[in-house]
Design an enzyme around this catalytic site. Structure first.
Site, short mmCIF file in Angstrom:
data_model
loop_
_atom_site.label_atom_id
_atom_site.label_comp_id
_atom_site.label_asym_id
_atom_site.label_seq_id
_atom_site.Cartn_x
_atom_site.Cartn_y
_atom_site.Cartn_z
N HIS A 1 63.14 -56.52 27.19
CA HIS A 1 62.59 -57.62 26.94
C HIS A 1 62.61 -57.93 25.26
CE1 HIS A 1 60.15 -61.16 28.77
NE2 HIS A 1 60.58 -61.45 27.42
N ARG A 34 64.39 -65.21 32.30
CA ARG A 34 63.32 -64.44 33.03
C ARG A 34 63.95 -63.35 34.25
NH1 ARG A 34 60.92 -65.04 29.00
NH2 ARG A 34 58.72 -66.28 28.74
N1 LIG Z 1 64.00 -62.76 26.75
C1 LIG Z 1 63.02 -63.02 25.57
O1 LIG Z 1 62.78 -62.25 24.86
C2 LIG Z 1 62.91 -64.66 25.65
C3 LIG Z 1 62.44 -65.13 24.77
C4 LIG Z 1 62.13 -66.45 24.62
C5 LIG Z 1 62.40 -67.30 25.53
N2 LIG Z 1 63.27 -66.62 26.55
C6 LIG Z 1 63.40 -67.75 27.72
O2 LIG Z 1 64.29 -68.57 27.32
C7 LIG Z 1 63.76 -69.76 27.96
C8 LIG Z 1 64.39 -71.00 27.27
O3 LIG Z 1 63.84 -71.25 26.13
P1 LIG Z 1 64.18 -72.44 25.14
O4 LIG Z 1 63.17 -72.71 24.07
O5 LIG Z 1 65.56 -72.83 25.08
O6 LIG Z 1 63.57 -73.71 26.19
P2 LIG Z 1 63.96 -75.28 26.20
O7 LIG Z 1 64.25 -75.69 24.77
O8 LIG Z 1 62.69 -75.86 27.02
O9 LIG Z 1 65.22 -75.62 26.75
C9 LIG Z 1 65.44 -75.25 28.40
C10 LIG Z 1 66.81 -75.68 28.73
O10 LIG Z 1 66.91 -75.45 30.24
C11 LIG Z 1 67.42 -76.53 31.02
N3 LIG Z 1 66.91 -76.66 32.25
C12 LIG Z 1 65.62 -76.44 32.62
N4 LIG Z 1 65.62 -76.50 33.98
C13 LIG Z 1 66.89 -76.88 34.31
C14 LIG Z 1 67.37 -77.03 35.60
N5 LIG Z 1 66.96 -76.84 36.89
N6 LIG Z 1 68.73 -77.05 35.51
C15 LIG Z 1 69.49 -77.21 34.71
N7 LIG Z 1 69.04 -77.09 33.47
C16 LIG Z 1 67.67 -76.65 33.23
C17 LIG Z 1 67.03 -77.44 30.17
O11 LIG Z 1 67.81 -78.79 30.22
P3 LIG Z 1 67.19 -80.02 29.61
O12 LIG Z 1 67.48 -80.03 28.23
O13 LIG Z 1 68.08 -81.19 30.33
O14 LIG Z 1 65.69 -80.46 29.84
C18 LIG Z 1 66.87 -77.20 28.76
O15 LIG Z 1 68.40 -77.46 28.17
C19 LIG Z 1 62.25 -69.79 27.99
O16 LIG Z 1 61.92 -70.44 28.98
C20 LIG Z 1 62.24 -68.25 28.33
O17 LIG Z 1 62.07 -68.03 29.56
C21 LIG Z 1 63.37 -65.38 26.66
#
Ligand SMILES: NC(=O)c1ccc[n+]([C@@H]2O[C@H](COP(=O)([O-])OP(=O)(O)OC[C@H]3O[C@@H](n4cnc5c(N)ncnc54)[C@H](OP(=O)(O)O)[C@@H]3O)[C@@H](O)[C@H]2O)c1
Length: 309
Positions: A272, A224
Site C-alpha cells: 500500500h 482498494r
Molecule cells: N493505493 C494507494 O496508495 C492510494 C492512494 C490514494 C488513493 N487511492 C485510491 O484511489 C481512489 C481514487 O482517488 P481520486 O483522488 O482519483 O478520486 P476522485 O477524484 O474522486 O475520482 C474518482 C473517479 O472514480 C469514478 N467513479 C466513482 N464511482 C464510479 C462508478 N460507480 N463507476 C464508474 N466510475 C466511478 C469517478 O467518476 P466521476 O468523475 O464521473 O465522478 C471519478 O472519475 C481513492 O478513493 C482511493 O481508494 C489509493
C-alpha cells in the site's frame, strides 16, 4: 478555532499535530486523546476510531488525510450530517502515475521474464512488442486516474478511461457508466483500478469483469483491496486468462504471511505504497480548506455521502 488530530496505527501523532499548528498558528491543536470531550470544531484524521465522533460532538467538519474515505464512511458513529472532506491531490497522483507506468511497462516489455531468464543464465533478446498490443483501461478518471491515464498516453500506449460521467482527457478514449463498462473492458488488455471503494465498486474486479479483457490480460490494483475478489484472480491466473497482476492494496492489510498471493509468481506485490500521503502538502491543503470553511466559502472535496466519494 480548535482542532483535534487522530492518525492511529503506524503513524506518530506529534509530527502531525506540529504540522497543523505550523499551518494554522491561530488555532488550538491537540491530539484527540489529549483533548477534552466536545472540545473541537474540526477533526483531521486518517483511519480514526469511531469513538472520536462519540467524544467530539461539536465538530463542524472532518478532514480526511487521504483520497479514499471508505473506512471513514464505514464508521457507525460518524454523524450523518457532518461534512466529510477528502484530500484532493496532494502529491499523490504523480506517485500513482509513476507506479502504474512502471507496472504497465514491466508487463508490456516482458521485463519480469527477462529478469527470470537472465538469472537462469539465458540470454534471449526478443522482438520489441508493439504498444498497440497493450491497450490500457483505467477505471476511475478522477485526480488520480486522469493523471495516470495522461502519463500512459505520453508513452504512446492506447489508453481508455472509465468513469461515472463522461470525461475529456487528451489521448484517452472515454467510456462511462454501467452501459459503457462492457465495451471498455473488451477493448482493454491491461486493467488499472483507480476507483474509490463504494457500494457500486466493491468487488468490481471479479471473474465476470476480468474475463472480458483481451486475451492474456493483466491487472493493476491501486484502488482498494475490496475492489478485487481475490479468489477469482487466483483462479484466472491458474487458467491463463490473466497473465499477471500488480497489487498494492488488499482485502486484509497487512497481507497475512500465508496468503496465496505470496506463492503466485505472476503477482507483484507492494504494501500500500503506490501513493503515500505527503504530510506538508496534505496539512497545508487542509489548512487552506479550514480557513475557507470558517469564512463560509465553498471548498473542494466535500464527500457526497450517498455516492460514497
Ligand atoms: N493505493 C494507494 O496508495 C492510494 C492512494 C490514494 C488513493 N487511492 C485510491 O484511489 C481512489 C481514487 O482517488 P481520486 O483522488 O482519483 O478520486 P476522485 O477524484 O474522486 O475520482 C474518482 C473517479 O472514480 C469514478 N467513479 C466513482 N464511482 C464510479 C462508478 N460507480 N463507476 C464508474 N466510475 C466511478 C469517478 O467518476 P466521476 O468523475 O464521473 O465522478 C471519478 O472519475 C481513492 O478513493 C482511493 O481508494 C489509493
Amino acid at each position: 478555532m480548535r482542532i483535534v488530530v487522530s492518525v492511529p496505527g503506524a503513524f506518530r501523532i506529534e509530527p502531525w499535530v506540529d504540522a497543523v499548528k505550523g499551518a494554522l498558528p491561530e488555532a488550538e491543536v491537540s491530539a484527540w486523546d489529549k483533548a477534552p470531550a466536545n472540545w473541537a470544531d474540526y477533526a483531521i484524521v486518517w483511519a480514526p476510531e469511531g469513538a472520536l465522533f462519540e467524544d467530539q460532538r461539536a465538530l463542524k467538519a472532518v478532514f480526511n488525510l487521504g483520497a479514499g474515505v471508505d473506512a471513514l464512511l464505514a464508521l457507525a458513529a460518524l454523524p450523518p450530517g457532518l461534512p466529510v472532506v477528502r484530500l484532493g491531490d496532494a502529491g499523490m497522483s504523480v506517485q500513482m502515475a509513476e507506479y502504474v507506468c512502471q507496472a504497465v511497462i514491466r508487463f508490456a516489455r516482458g521485463l519480469g521474464e527477462y529478469e527470470r531468464e537472465m538469472k537462469a543464465g539465458i540470454w534471449s533478446a526478443k522482438r520489441a512488442p508493439a504498444r498497440s498490443d497493450f491497450p490500457v483501461g483505467v477505471m476511475g478518471l478522477g485526480a488520480i486516474g486522469a493523471r495516470v491515464a495522461r502519463a500512459l498516453a505520453a508513452f504512446d500506449y492506447p489508453v481508455l478511461g472509465w468513469s461515472r460521467s463522461p470525461k475529456t482527457v487528451a489521448g484517452v478514449a472515454s467510456y462511462c457508466g454501467p452501459a459503457g463498462l462492457d465495451a471498455f473492458l473488451r477493448a482493454s488488455r491491461i486493467l488499472v483500478c483507480a476507483l474509490p471503494l463504494t457500494p457500486d465498486t466493491r468487488g468490481i474486479l471479479c471473474r465476470a469483469t476480468l474475463e472480458k479483457l483481451r486475451p492474456e490480460g493483466y491487472l493493476i490494483n491501486v484502488g482498494r483491496g475490496a475492489h478485487l475478489i481475490e479468489d477469482d484472480l487466483l483462479e484466472l491466473l491458474d487458467e491463463g486468462v490473466i497473465k499477471g497482476a500488480t497489487l498494492d492494496v488488499f482485502t486484509e492489510e497487512p497481507l497475512r504471511g500465508d496468503h496465496p498471493f505470496l506463492r503466485q509468481p505472476s503477482i507483484t506485490l507492494t504494501p500500500h505504497i503506490s501513493a503515500v500521503t505527503n504530510r506538508h502538502l496534505s496539512v497545508e491543503q487542509i489548512a487552506q480548506k479550514i480557513k475557507r470553511f470558517e469564512a463560509g466559502a465553498a471548498i473542494d472535496g466535500v464527500v457526497e455521502r450517498t455516492r460514497g466519494y
